[in-house]
Design a protein around this motif. Structure first.
Motif, PDB file in Angstrom:
ATOM      1  N   LEU A 151     -48.015-121.784   5.525  1.00  0.00           N
ATOM      2  CA  LEU A 151     -48.191-122.793   6.576  1.00  0.00           C
ATOM      3  C   LEU A 151     -46.807-123.250   7.003  1.00  0.00           C
ATOM      4  N   ASP A 152     -46.270-122.569   7.983  1.00  0.00           N
ATOM      5  CA  ASP A 152     -44.849-122.677   8.317  1.00  0.00           C
ATOM      6  C   ASP A 152     -44.630-123.532   9.566  1.00  0.00           C
ATOM      7  N   ASP A 153     -44.148-124.761   9.339  1.00  0.00           N
ATOM      8  CA  ASP A 153     -43.812-125.662  10.452  1.00  0.00           C
ATOM      9  C   ASP A 153     -42.323-125.634  10.782  1.00  0.00           C
ATOM     10  N   SER A 154     -41.625-124.615  10.315  1.00  0.00           N
ATOM     11  CA  SER A 154     -40.167-124.570  10.444  1.00  0.00           C
ATOM     12  C   SER A 154     -39.706-124.523  11.895  1.00  0.00           C
ATOM     13  N   THR A 155     -38.480-125.006  12.101  1.00  0.00           N
ATOM     14  CA  THR A 155     -37.889-125.020  13.444  1.00  0.00           C
ATOM     15  C   THR A 155     -36.530-124.326  13.463  1.00  0.00           C
ATOM     16  N   ASP A 156     -36.198-123.605  12.406  1.00  0.00           N
ATOM     17  CA  ASP A 156     -34.882-122.965  12.330  1.00  0.00           C
ATOM     18  C   ASP A 156     -35.028-121.460  12.132  1.00  0.00           C
ATOM     19  N   GLU A 157     -33.926-120.813  11.786  1.00  0.00           N
ATOM     20  CA  GLU A 157     -33.923-119.350  11.673  1.00  0.00           C
ATOM     21  C   GLU A 157     -34.752-118.822  10.505  1.00  0.00           C
ATOM     22  N   SER A 158     -35.191-119.720   9.611  1.00  0.00           N
ATOM     23  CA  SER A 158     -36.017-119.271   8.489  1.00  0.00           C
ATOM     24  C   SER A 158     -37.342-118.692   8.976  1.00  0.00           C
ATOM     25  N   VAL A 159     -37.780-119.097  10.165  1.00  0.00           N
ATOM     26  CA  VAL A 159     -39.048-118.579  10.709  1.00  0.00           C
ATOM     27  C   VAL A 159     -38.999-117.062  10.822  1.00  0.00           C
ATOM     28  N   LEU A 160     -37.901-116.532  11.335  1.00  0.00           N
ATOM     29  CA  LEU A 160     -37.772-115.083  11.526  1.00  0.00           C
ATOM     30  C   LEU A 160     -37.718-114.338  10.204  1.00  0.00           C
ATOM     31  N   SER A 161     -36.874-114.810   9.280  1.00  0.00           N
ATOM     32  CA  SER A 161     -36.747-114.121   7.994  1.00  0.00           C
ATOM     33  C   SER A 161     -38.057-114.207   7.195  1.00  0.00           C
ATOM     34  N   THR A 162     -38.752-115.344   7.300  1.00  0.00           N
ATOM     35  CA  THR A 162     -40.041-115.483   6.616  1.00  0.00           C
ATOM     36  C   THR A 162     -41.058-114.518   7.205  1.00  0.00           C
ATOM     37  N   SER A 163     -41.079-114.419   8.527  1.00  0.00           N
ATOM     38  CA  SER A 163     -42.012-113.513   9.200  1.00  0.00           C
ATOM     39  C   SER A 163     -41.777-112.065   8.784  1.00  0.00           C
ATOM     40  N   GLU A 164     -40.517-111.660   8.732  1.00  0.00           N
ATOM     41  CA  GLU A 164     -40.180-110.283   8.334  1.00  0.00           C
ATOM     42  C   GLU A 164     -40.625-110.000   6.903  1.00  0.00           C
ATOM     43  N   HIS A 165     -40.416-110.989   6.033  1.00  0.00           N
ATOM     44  CA  HIS A 165     -40.796-110.814   4.627  1.00  0.00           C
ATOM     45  C   HIS A 165     -42.315-110.718   4.498  1.00  0.00           C
ATOM     46  N   ILE A 166     -43.033-111.531   5.259  1.00  0.00           N
ATOM     47  CA  ILE A 166     -44.498-111.501   5.197  1.00  0.00           C
ATOM     48  C   ILE A 166     -45.035-110.170   5.701  1.00  0.00           C
ATOM     49  N   ILE A 167     -44.451-109.649   6.770  1.00  0.00           N
ATOM     50  CA  ILE A 167     -44.879-108.344   7.294  1.00  0.00           C
ATOM     51  C   ILE A 167     -44.673-107.255   6.247  1.00  0.00           C
ATOM     52  N   ALA A 168     -43.547-107.316   5.545  1.00  0.00           N
ATOM     53  CA  ALA A 168     -43.273-106.332   4.491  1.00  0.00           C
ATOM     54  C   ALA A 168     -44.305-106.430   3.376  1.00  0.00           C
ATOM     55  N   LEU A 169     -44.698-107.646   3.018  1.00  0.00           N
ATOM     56  CA  LEU A 169     -45.703-107.825   1.964  1.00  0.00           C
ATOM     57  C   LEU A 169     -47.077-107.375   2.435  1.00  0.00           C
ATOM     58  N   GLN A 170     -47.386-107.594   3.699  1.00  0.00           N
ATOM     59  CA  GLN A 170     -48.661-107.119   4.258  1.00  0.00           C
ATOM     60  C   GLN A 170     -48.738-105.601   4.194  1.00  0.00           C
ATOM     61  N   GLU A 171     -47.609-104.951   4.473  1.00  0.00           N
ATOM     62  CA  GLU A 171     -47.563-103.482   4.429  1.00  0.00           C
ATOM     63  C   GLU A 171     -47.757-102.953   3.014  1.00  0.00           C
ATOM     64  N   GLN A 172     -47.446-103.813   2.029  1.00  0.00           N
ATOM     65  CA  GLN A 172     -47.649-103.424   0.630  1.00  0.00           C
ATOM     66  C   GLN A 172     -49.075-103.708   0.167  1.00  0.00           C
ATOM     67  N   GLY A 173     -49.904-104.252   1.060  1.00  0.00           N
ATOM     68  CA  GLY A 173     -51.314-104.454   0.741  1.00  0.00           C
ATOM     69  C   GLY A 173     -51.698-105.874   0.353  1.00  0.00           C
ATOM     70  N   TYR A 174     -50.766-106.801   0.430  1.00  0.00           N
ATOM     71  CA  TYR A 174     -51.088-108.193   0.071  1.00  0.00           C
ATOM     72  C   TYR A 174     -51.775-108.898   1.241  1.00  0.00           C
ATOM     73  N   SER A 175     -52.767-109.721   0.907  1.00  0.00           N
ATOM     74  CA  SER A 175     -53.472-110.499   1.917  1.00  0.00           C
ATOM     75  C   SER A 175     -52.714-111.803   2.138  1.00  0.00           C
ATOM     76  N   ILE A 176     -51.810-111.792   3.096  1.00  0.00           N
ATOM     77  CA  ILE A 176     -50.946-112.936   3.332  1.00  0.00           C
ATOM     78  C   ILE A 176     -50.802-113.176   4.832  1.00  0.00           C
ATOM     79  N   LYS A 177     -50.922-114.438   5.264  1.00  0.00           N
ATOM     80  CA  LYS A 177     -50.846-114.787   6.689  1.00  0.00           C
ATOM     81  C   LYS A 177     -49.704-115.764   6.935  1.00  0.00           C
ATOM     82  N   HIS A 178     -49.097-115.616   8.089  1.00  0.00           N
ATOM     83  CA  HIS A 178     -48.048-116.537   8.533  1.00  0.00           C
ATOM     84  C   HIS A 178     -48.665-117.431   9.606  1.00  0.00           C
ATOM     85  N   ILE A 179     -48.943-118.688   9.258  1.00  0.00           N
ATOM     86  CA  ILE A 179     -49.636-119.605  10.166  1.00  0.00           C
ATOM     87  C   ILE A 179     -48.641-120.619  10.724  1.00  0.00           C
TER      88      ILE A 179
END
Length: 499
Positions: A94-122
């Motif tokens: 549950l990401d309310d961030s307003t800085d550059e962490s949004v991008l790095s978090t999104s990239e990390h979540i996509i990588a984890l999704q590709e590994q089969g984890y059920s994870i959402k970036h909201i």
């Protein structure tokens, strides 16, 4: 004499309130000792001990984050390691961030999704309701019957869910809360003092209340909610700065039971810079006062609750207000020293000052059992404890002005933003925090007053030598010495950290 009388009355009321709080802590100690002696082994139940036919439910893990650049990678890598039956676990960031962490978090979540984890970036369009708003928004999409929540600096061990979820076999349990551990307890004097205070809460207070059916609180993280309990209690509300305490009391007023697991420890990072500790303390103490205003009457009017549960509930909600009483006693203690030696006919009345000594002794005894539980007994540890206790007591009093301002804002319903506590991902002294972009750049507005209070209590120590006609009065000298050290520590730490 009128001014002296007013000082005496206000001082006496503050002393009495502190004494009542100390007696409540003593009662919690008795509860804690009784619970410790009779505690069953079921608290540490895990998947290995559970019935093989246990029907594991769907669980949603919520990670409410806001500008957590330094700890997001560590958090996400840790959370996906949790053991749980495949297909029954989803993760919401549950990401309310307003800085550059949004991008790095999104990239990390996509990588984890590709590994089969059920994870959402909201993501939300705004921070309405702050953390409570984020949790509420995530709940609308959550598939889980149970909702586990972790702040960004918490690192649960891999069996955490397996040890916690089975306790929901009792349908009346709405929350399971685990104990906080400390990743960086020994980083500095500041972290040691914070750990000391939190350990008291997570042993003496949580166990002492929970073991007798009194109200406890979900601590905002490292716990699990039954989703139906959240909805039944009225869902998350963002009208206080401690939404966790608010929902906890509303749930227990609706007859939901809470289960506290002292033996299941979830490590987390303590603030290592005093500005971060200040922001956290301000939010907790103001939120406590806000919830007293919101909920105390509801607790007192509830006919289902015992008198003892009501008493502990109200004192729990008033917990942060004790800082205001401590500040009043501290500031008035010097005028009281002069009044005592000026009006000889009131001498017997001033024996009531011993109430503060008695209260301090009660706290000393209560915290010793907490310390012994964590580190063991013995003479060497007792000496360590004495030093820890007096350092803790001094620095806690040094925070009393800052925390009292927070309490007053809470009681007078002055609204303010939810200021999150900056995280550092720093565990060793050699690691640097100086370039942390989230640190406050301005000094606290109360800093000048804290510096003046340090000098004021230096004057109090001097006064011990000059009052009266019998070579001084040193009864309050140790108290003023601790206050001088406490306010001096807070003042100079804040000044030299420039944050």
């Amino acid at each position: 004499m009128i001014i002296a009388s007013i000082i005496i009355v206000v001082y006496s009321i503050a002393l009495l309130l502190i004494f009542v709080f100390a007696l409540a802590q003593l009662n919690l100690l008795f509860n804690y000792l009784a619970a410790t002696n009779t505690k069953s082994e079921t608290e540490t139940s895990s998947a290995k001990d559970s019935d093989a036919s246990f029907d594991w439910p769907m669980v949603t893990i919520q990670l409410p984050v806001y500008n957590e650049l330094y700890v997001m990678e560590r958090l996400l890598n840790n959370i996906v390691q949790l053991k749980y039956p495949k297909g029954l676990l989803e993760i919401q960031v549950l990401d309310d961030s307003t800085d550059e962490s949004v991008l790095s978090t999104s990239e990390h979540i996509i990588a984890l999704q590709e590994q089969g984890y059920s994870i959402k970036h909201i993501r939300r369009e705004n921070r309405e309701g702050f953390k409570a708003g984020a949790l509420k928004a995530g709940l609308e999409e959550a598939k889980g019957t149970f909702i586990a929540i972790f702040d960004a600096d918490f690192l649960p061990h891999e069996d955490w869910l397996l040890e916690s979820i089975p306790h929901f076999s009792d349908p009346n349990i709405g929350v399971v809360q685990t104990r906080w551990g400390h990743l960086n307890r020994d980083y500095s004097l500041l972290t040691r003092i914070q750990a000391f205070a939190l350990d008291a809460h997570f042993t003496l207070e949580q166990v002492g209340r929970n073991s007798k059916g009194h109200f406890i609180n979900f601590n905002g993280t490292a716990g699990i909610w039954r989703k139906t309990c959240i909805y039944d209690a009225g869902n998350w509300e963002g009208d206080t700065l401690t939404e966790d305490l608010d929902l906890s009391y509303r749930a227990q007023l609706k007859n939901w039971k809470f289960k506290y697991l002292e033996k299941v420890v979830t490590p987390a990072e303590l603030p290592i810079v005093i500005s971060a500790a200040r922001s956290q303390q301000f939010r907790w103490n103001k939120g406590g006062a806000e919830n007293f205003q919101k909920l105390a009457l509801r607790v007192l009017k509830d006919k289902k609750l015992s008198i003892k549960t009501k008493m502990h509930g109200v004192l729990h909600l008033l917990n942060s207000t004790m800082f205001l009483n401590v500040l009043i006693v501290a500031v008035l203690s010097i005028p009281m020293l002069y009044i005592k030696n000026e009006y000889a006919h009131l001498k017997n009345y001033f024996y009531m000052m011993s109430f503060f000594v008695i209260s301090s002794v009660i706290f000393f005894i209560c915290y010793w059992y907490m310390f012994k539980n964590s580190y063991g007994g013995g003479f060497k540890n007792f000496l360590k404890y004495i030093a820890s206790f007096f350092l803790f007591f001094s620095i806690a009093m040094g925070f009393s002005l800052h925390n009292s301002l927070a309490v007053l804002e809470g009681h007078f319903r002055i609204k303010s933003d939810f200021i999150r506590t900056p995280k550092f991902n720093v565990g060793e002294k050699k690691d640097s925090w100086k370039n942390n972009k989230y640190l406050a750049k301005n000094l606290s507005g109360s800093l000048i007053i804290e510096g003046l209070l340090m000098l004021y209590f230096l004057f109090g120590m001097y006064s011990a030598f000059v009052v009266g006609n019998e070579g001084g009065d040193f009864g309050l000298f140790p108290f003023h010495l601790m206050l001088f050290f406490g306010f001096g520590y807070v003042f100079f730490s804040s000044l030299f950290s420039k944050s």
